[in-house]
Design an enzyme around this catalytic site. Structure first.
Site, PDB file in Angstrom:
ATOM      1  CG  HIS A  19      -1.959   1.008   1.278  1.00  0.00           C
ATOM      2  ND1 HIS A  19      -2.848   1.194   0.238  1.00  0.00           N
ATOM      3  CD2 HIS A  19      -2.302   1.914   2.222  1.00  0.00           C
ATOM      4  CE1 HIS A  19      -3.689   2.167   0.542  1.00  0.00           C
ATOM      5  NE2 HIS A  19      -3.373   2.622   1.739  1.00  0.00           N
ATOM      6  CE  LYS A  27      -5.345   4.013  -4.661  1.00  0.00           C
ATOM      7  NZ  LYS A  27      -5.170   4.533  -3.291  1.00  0.00           N
ATOM      8  CG  HIS A 137       8.420   6.222 -14.976  1.00  0.00           C
ATOM      9  ND1 HIS A 137       8.544   6.795 -16.227  1.00  0.00           N
ATOM     10  CD2 HIS A 137       7.082   6.060 -14.764  1.00  0.00           C
ATOM     11  CE1 HIS A 137       7.333   6.970 -16.749  1.00  0.00           C
ATOM     12  NE2 HIS A 137       6.436   6.537 -15.884  1.00  0.00           N
ATOM     13  CG  ASP A 172       2.633   3.502 -18.872  1.00  0.00           C
ATOM     14  OD1 ASP A 172       2.390   4.725 -18.801  1.00  0.00           O
ATOM     15  OD2 ASP A 172       2.453   2.715 -17.937  1.00  0.00           O
ATOM     16  CG  HIS A 174       2.970   8.226 -17.687  1.00  0.00           C
ATOM     17  ND1 HIS A 174       2.024   7.399 -17.098  1.00  0.00           N
ATOM     18  CD2 HIS A 174       2.591   9.498 -17.390  1.00  0.00           C
ATOM     19  CE1 HIS A 174       1.122   8.132 -16.481  1.00  0.00           C
ATOM     20  NE2 HIS A 174       1.442   9.408 -16.644  1.00  0.00           N
TER      21      HIS A 174
END
Length: 217
Positions: A19, A27, A137, A172, A174
């Site tokens: 979490h 998530k 990333h 993705d 991004h």
């Protein structure tokens, strides 16, 4: 008729339990929901289901800086104050917070990608799926964009042991900046990223003129 392709699918029952924080958009619980759908559609009967192994610190150091990996191993919310001096250099903050089990989470998703690459190298499977992976990333010594360990780079390095070249395709929204940066100077890996660009959209990189440099151009 060609024989059906041998598909391997990785999952771990703990991977959805991590979490990032109550307001964080990342998530991991979605991975558990996805796994439930796979079972409900009985896709598990069509694939070789494997539990993700945990990557070791040495596995992570195949790409990542030793000091950074040691930090991920040691830090937790309970002792975060002891490591605050390292937060800026490792890009720890709102996007990449410290949460319980951070190293275990990284070792799980990386373990699936790394072992999956090994299985491809040894032709045990034709296709490997690791929905928990793909954290593109992360840089050599810093977190970025919810990503702490770049499992893709580590998997590609494993693939290069058996293959002259690797084509990496990123779909993705991004830009896959961490993977591109890792292989920007080599002609052994071609990175192709389809992403939104402009208007300061994260991470702000990935123009159509990113062609690599030196031998990687």
């Amino acid at each position: 008729m060609a024989p059906p392709k041998k598909v391997c699918y990785y999952f771990h029952p703990d991977v959805g339990n991590f979490h990032y924080g109550p307001r964080h958009p990342m998530k991991p619980q979605r991975l558990a929901a996805l796994h439930s759908l796979i079972l409900a559609y009985e896709l598990d009967k069509k694939m070789d289901m494997r539990v993700m192994p945990k990557a070791t610190a040495d596995n992570l150091k195949i790409f990542h800086d030793e000091e950074y990996v040691n930090f991920l191993q040691s830090v937790s919310p309970a002792v975060a104050s002891q490591f605050e001096g390292d937060f800026a250099s490792f890009n720890i903050g709102e996007d990449c917070p410290i949460f319980d089990g951070i190293f275990e989470f990284c070792s799980l998703y990386t373990g699936g990608s790394l072992e999956g690459a090994v299985r491809l190298n040894h032709k045990l499977n034709d296709i490997v799926i690791n929905w928990a992976g793909g954290l593109h990333h992360a840089k050599k010594r810093e977190a970025s964009g919810f990503c702490y360990v770049n499992d893709i780079v580590i998997a590609i390095i494993e693939l290069l042991k058996y293959h002259k070249r690797v084509l990496y395709i990123d779909i993705d929204i991004h830009h896959g900046d961490g993977v591109q940066e890792a292989f920007y100077l080599t002609d052994r890996v071609m990175t192709v990223s389809f992403h939104k660009y402009g208007n300061y959209f994260f991470p702000g990189t990935g123009t159509m003129y990113d062609w690599g440099q030196s031998q990687g151009k």
